[in-house]
Design an enzyme around this catalytic site. Structure first.
Site, mmCIF file in Angstrom:
data_model
loop_
_atom_site.group_PDB
_atom_site.id
_atom_site.type_symbol
_atom_site.label_atom_id
_atom_site.label_comp_id
_atom_site.label_asym_id
_atom_site.label_seq_id
_atom_site.Cartn_x
_atom_site.Cartn_y
_atom_site.Cartn_z
ATOM 1 N N LYS A 85 -9.046 -9.841 5.537
ATOM 2 C CA LYS A 85 -9.575 -9.752 4.154
ATOM 3 C C LYS A 85 -8.613 -10.464 3.214
ATOM 4 O O LYS A 85 -9.029 -11.277 2.385
ATOM 5 C CB LYS A 85 -9.704 -8.285 3.743
ATOM 6 C CG LYS A 85 -9.873 -8.058 2.245
ATOM 7 C CD LYS A 85 -10.053 -6.607 1.869
ATOM 8 C CE LYS A 85 -8.784 -5.883 1.634
ATOM 9 N NZ LYS A 85 -8.153 -6.075 0.307
ATOM 10 N N ASN A 86 -7.309 -10.174 3.338
ATOM 11 C CA ASN A 86 -6.348 -10.663 2.343
ATOM 12 C C ASN A 86 -5.959 -12.116 2.528
ATOM 13 O O ASN A 86 -5.264 -12.676 1.678
ATOM 14 C CB ASN A 86 -5.122 -9.749 2.307
ATOM 15 C CG ASN A 86 -5.479 -8.389 1.736
ATOM 16 O OD1 ASN A 86 -6.566 -8.206 1.173
ATOM 17 N ND2 ASN A 86 -4.604 -7.422 1.904
ATOM 18 N N CYS A 100 -6.192 -0.024 -10.877
ATOM 19 C CA CYS A 100 -7.137 0.500 -9.891
ATOM 20 C C CYS A 100 -6.559 1.776 -9.290
ATOM 21 O O CYS A 100 -5.631 2.354 -9.814
ATOM 22 C CB CYS A 100 -7.448 -0.544 -8.843
ATOM 23 S SG CYS A 100 -6.061 -0.793 -7.800
ATOM 24 N N ARG A 103 -1.483 -2.424 -11.604
ATOM 25 C CA ARG A 103 -1.818 -3.771 -11.117
ATOM 26 C C ARG A 103 -1.768 -4.813 -12.246
ATOM 27 O O ARG A 103 -2.734 -5.492 -12.547
ATOM 28 C CB ARG A 103 -3.193 -3.775 -10.462
ATOM 29 C CG ARG A 103 -3.412 -2.720 -9.423
ATOM 30 C CD ARG A 103 -2.558 -2.880 -8.178
ATOM 31 N NE ARG A 103 -2.926 -4.003 -7.367
ATOM 32 C CZ ARG A 103 -3.876 -3.953 -6.432
ATOM 33 N NH1 ARG A 103 -4.556 -2.867 -6.267
ATOM 34 N NH2 ARG A 103 -4.154 -5.012 -5.698
ATOM 35 N N PRO A 104 -0.679 -4.936 -12.970
ATOM 36 C CA PRO A 104 -0.590 -5.965 -14.026
ATOM 37 C C PRO A 104 -0.647 -7.368 -13.430
ATOM 38 O O PRO A 104 -0.500 -7.534 -12.216
ATOM 39 C CB PRO A 104 0.776 -5.691 -14.641
ATOM 40 C CG PRO A 104 1.551 -5.004 -13.593
ATOM 41 C CD PRO A 104 0.571 -4.232 -12.769
ATOM 42 N N ASP A 110 0.313 -1.553 2.699
ATOM 43 C CA ASP A 110 -1.082 -1.262 3.060
ATOM 44 C C ASP A 110 -1.185 -0.363 4.285
ATOM 45 O O ASP A 110 -2.250 0.164 4.580
ATOM 46 C CB ASP A 110 -1.856 -2.562 3.316
ATOM 47 C CG ASP A 110 -2.020 -3.351 2.037
ATOM 48 O OD1 ASP A 110 -2.380 -4.539 2.101
ATOM 49 O OD2 ASP A 110 -1.758 -2.791 0.959
ATOM 50 N N ILE A 159 6.364 -0.358 -3.310
ATOM 51 C CA ILE A 159 5.609 -1.468 -3.886
ATOM 52 C C ILE A 159 4.693 -1.019 -5.017
ATOM 53 O O ILE A 159 4.719 -1.570 -6.109
ATOM 54 C CB ILE A 159 4.772 -2.193 -2.788
ATOM 55 C CG1 ILE A 159 5.647 -2.597 -1.598
ATOM 56 C CG2 ILE A 159 4.023 -3.386 -3.386
ATOM 57 C CD1 ILE A 159 6.700 -3.641 -1.903
ATOM 58 N N ARG A 162 -14.953 -1.706 1.825
ATOM 59 C CA ARG A 162 -14.452 -2.890 1.089
ATOM 60 C C ARG A 162 -13.601 -3.760 2.009
ATOM 61 O O ARG A 162 -13.549 -4.962 1.865
ATOM 62 C CB ARG A 162 -13.541 -2.453 -0.069
ATOM 63 C CG ARG A 162 -14.208 -1.671 -1.136
ATOM 64 C CD ARG A 162 -13.284 -1.485 -2.301
ATOM 65 N NE ARG A 162 -12.906 -2.778 -2.861
ATOM 66 C CZ ARG A 162 -12.513 -2.952 -4.098
ATOM 67 N NH1 ARG A 162 -12.412 -1.919 -4.903
ATOM 68 N NH2 ARG A 162 -12.192 -4.141 -4.569
HETATM 69 C C1 EPZ Z 1 -1.963 -8.035 -2.392
HETATM 70 O O1 EPZ Z 1 -2.234 -7.444 -3.649
HETATM 71 C C2 EPZ Z 1 -2.946 -7.400 -1.429
HETATM 72 N N1 EPZ Z 1 -4.314 -7.701 -1.849
HETATM 73 C C3 EPZ Z 1 -2.747 -5.882 -1.411
HETATM 74 O O2 EPZ Z 1 -3.641 -5.336 -0.439
HETATM 75 C C4 EPZ Z 1 -1.307 -5.595 -0.965
HETATM 76 O O3 EPZ Z 1 -1.084 -4.201 -1.016
HETATM 77 C C5 EPZ Z 1 -0.337 -6.308 -1.915
HETATM 78 O O4 EPZ Z 1 -0.636 -7.729 -1.945
HETATM 79 C C6 EPZ Z 1 1.112 -6.137 -1.480
HETATM 80 O O5 EPZ Z 1 1.275 -6.607 -0.182
HETATM 81 C C7 EPZ Z 1 -4.841 -8.912 -1.566
HETATM 82 O O6 EPZ Z 1 -4.188 -9.768 -0.990
HETATM 83 C C8 EPZ Z 1 -6.253 -9.157 -2.003
HETATM 84 P P1 EPZ Z 1 1.271 -7.892 -5.498
HETATM 85 P P2 EPZ Z 1 -1.529 -8.032 -4.991
HETATM 86 O O7 EPZ Z 1 0.976 -8.822 -6.609
HETATM 87 O O8 EPZ Z 1 -1.420 -9.506 -4.885
HETATM 88 C C9 EPZ Z 1 3.346 -5.675 -9.125
HETATM 89 C C10 EPZ Z 1 -5.278 -3.870 0.375
HETATM 90 O O9 EPZ Z 1 -5.256 -2.651 0.580
HETATM 91 N N2 EPZ Z 1 2.917 -6.843 -9.922
HETATM 92 O O10 EPZ Z 1 2.168 -8.335 -4.375
HETATM 93 O O11 EPZ Z 1 -2.220 -7.455 -6.144
HETATM 94 C C11 EPZ Z 1 2.142 -4.832 -8.712
HETATM 95 O O12 EPZ Z 1 1.789 -3.938 -9.741
HETATM 96 C C12 EPZ Z 1 -4.662 -4.422 -0.896
HETATM 97 O O13 EPZ Z 1 -5.757 -4.735 1.155
HETATM 98 C C13 EPZ Z 1 3.370 -6.967 -11.230
HETATM 99 O O14 EPZ Z 1 4.110 -6.126 -11.743
HETATM 100 O O15 EPZ Z 1 -0.080 -7.375 -4.843
HETATM 101 C C14 EPZ Z 1 2.650 -4.122 -7.493
HETATM 102 O O16 EPZ Z 1 3.400 -2.999 -7.885
HETATM 103 C C15 EPZ Z 1 -4.121 -3.330 -1.803
HETATM 104 N N3 EPZ Z 1 2.957 -8.033 -11.972
HETATM 105 C C16 EPZ Z 1 3.584 -5.155 -6.846
HETATM 106 O O17 EPZ Z 1 3.895 -6.108 -7.876
HETATM 107 C C17 EPZ Z 1 2.133 -9.003 -11.458
HETATM 108 O O18 EPZ Z 1 1.822 -9.972 -12.176
HETATM 109 C C18 EPZ Z 1 2.964 -5.894 -5.680
HETATM 110 O O19 EPZ Z 1 1.811 -6.523 -6.138
HETATM 111 C C19 EPZ Z 1 1.695 -8.857 -10.130
HETATM 112 C C20 EPZ Z 1 2.103 -7.776 -9.374
#
Ligand code: EPZ
Length: 420
Positions: free
Chosen positions: A25-26, A119, A124-125, A307, A329, A399
């Site tokens: 998916k990711n 979410c 999720r900023p 995850d 995370i 999903r």
């Molecule tokens: C990706 O989400 C994955 N989703 C998530 O999988 C996964 O948990 C996550 O990476 C971490 O590995 C997809 O790939 C579609 P991040 P993403 O940006 O990109 C903070 C699942 O269950 N952050 O690495 O949204 C954020 O709040 C999903 O399949 C900021 O602060 O994750 C979080 O605490 C859930 N500012 C941390 O970083 C930003 O601009 C990691 O987020 C972006 C992120």
């Protein structure tokens, strides 16, 4: 998303046999978004047929792309793309559609989207995404909940990410592919899905190096070409199926998997007492009668994946001993533990840490999924509880998992679907 489906799971069976992993998916979501960069036709294989990929396809169609799915092949014709705005109702359906922003800016030099809501696992900023865009000379304005990104040309730049965000890394890559000059992303995320995105883009004619390390270099190119690409296997689904077998004391030969993507999970399952054999595209696992407690800290790749946190916690609820799990995370990824406690789990949450005291058995009950991986955790907990457990709101699980119930039933589980 209408929430009216449930799984009815009769626990107590040992799971054993052979199964396989669907496409990731990711990896599929950023790669589907990246097809917008090619003013042509792109064929994708092994894209899982799940809610999130269906929403991404709906958004691509809404933007003017022609998309058709013929069994496991998706054909995207992005020549007719005419819109640069992602409709709010579609953004709401899937917050990770923000990944389209980088691709739209890369192709059309503009993108408009609504601030993706927080979410079920945290705020999720997207501040890191926007900061990366500004580094590339993209003008960003916000009004009434919409974000407008415009630029004349993308100028390659150095981008340092305060945190190795997966989405921000992907968005910076996508925005830079057709830019002028060279972009260097430091403190980049190193997840395997980023490597898959690099491989896909390079096959289309992009010039990217470094994915899988913390520094990625993108040399802008003029044009991309029509290609076909096979998406990598889903490492989180693989981990979920292995844990489902492990918690029932069973054994599995899991095919169509990349064992290298699973190292942190396989190491933990070995610590729990599982015997594991790795082959090229197969993992063979044999579980002990009872798992041993282990400590876990989630970290960016190649650390233990966030995850898999809920899924490991759920099987540690009936392990021998007490496990300490720390979620580094996301700030709010323990909601599902309230549902596990309704099944008799002994879990104490202190800030980012969950203390899981193993109990002999969980008890059946009626529990509710509230997010994708938390929902999967409830399914796995139900596999060992005596009697029938009802897991409600399975739309969250659908999903991200393709035919999870069918795959588990083929291993000996007893799961039926019920729609209210
Ligand atoms: C990706 O989400 C994955 N989703 C998530 O999988 C996964 O948990 C996550 O990476 C971490 O590995 C997809 O790939 C579609 P991040 P993403 O940006 O990109 C903070 C699942 O269950 N952050 O690495 O949204 C954020 O709040 C999903 O399949 C900021 O602060 O994750 C979080 O605490 C859930 N500012 C941390 O970083 C930003 O601009 C990691 O987020 C972006 C992120």
């Amino acid at each position: 998303m209408k929430l009216c489906g449930s799984y009815i799971i009769t626990g107590g069976n040992r799971l054993e046999g052979e199964s396989y992993v669907s496409g990731s998916k990711n990896a599929s979501l950023p790669i589907l978004a990246a097809t917008v960069l090619n003013n042509g036709i792109t064929k994708l294989y092994n894209v899982p047929n799940i809610h999130d990929t269906k929403v991404m396809i709906e958004i691509l169609r809404n933007l003017g792309c022609k998309v058709k799915r013929v069994r496991d092949k998706i054909v995207v014709d992005a020549r007719g793309i005419k819109k640069h705005e992602i409709p709010e109702e579609l953004m709401r359906k899937m917050r990770s559609s923000v990944i389209l922003a980088g691709a739209l800016i890369g192709r059309l030099k503009k993108a408009t989207f609504s601030c993706p809501g927080g979410c079920d696992i945290g705020a999720r900023p997207i501040d890191l995404h926007l900061k990366a865009f500004e580094n590339l000379g993209i003008n960003i304005s916000k009004n009434t909940g919409y974000i407008h990104c415009t630029c004349d040309t993308i100028i390659g730049e150095k981008i340092h990410l305060d945190f190795p965000s997966v989405g921000a890394t992907e968005n910076a890559m996508l925005a830079s592919v057709l830019g002028k000059g060279t972009t260097v992303i430091s403190n980049a995320a190193m997840e395997p899905e980023i490597v898959d995105l690099q491989n896909f883009l390079n096959k289309m004619g992009a010039k990217i190096t470094g994915a899988g390390t913390n520094e990625i270099t993108i040399q802008g190119v003029q044009k991309l070409k029509d290609i076909g690409y096979q998406v990598m296997p889903d490492r989180i689904e693989a981990g979920t199926l292995l844990c489902a077998v492990a918690t029932t004391g069973g054994n599995i030969t899991l095919k169509k998997v990349n064992p290298e993507h699973l190292t942190p999970v396989l190491e933990k399952l070995k610590e729990c007492g599982c015997k594991i054999q790795e082959e090229k595209e197969t993992v063979i696992l044999e579980a002990p009668k009872k798992l041993k407690a282990v400590d876990i800290k989630t970290m960016p790749y190649p650390g233990f994946p966030t995850d898999m946190q809920a899924i490991l916690v759920s099987i540690l609820c009936t392990a021998k001993g007490t496990s300490i799990v720390t979620e580094n995370i996301f700030e709010n990824r323990y909601k599902y533990t309230n549902e596990l406690k309704r099944m008799g789990a002994k879990i104490t949450i202190e800030g980012r840490t969950a203390i899981v005291k193993g109990v002999r058995k969980l008890t059946k009950g009626v529990v509710e999924a509230a997010d994708l991986r938390g929902g999967a955790a409830l399914v796995l907990a139900s596999l060992t509880a005596n009697g029938k457990t009802k897991v409600k709101n399975i739309e969250y699980i659908l999903r991200g998992y393709e035919n999870l119930d069918e795959k588990l039933n083929s291993l000996g589980a007893k799961i039926t679907k019920e729609v209210e």
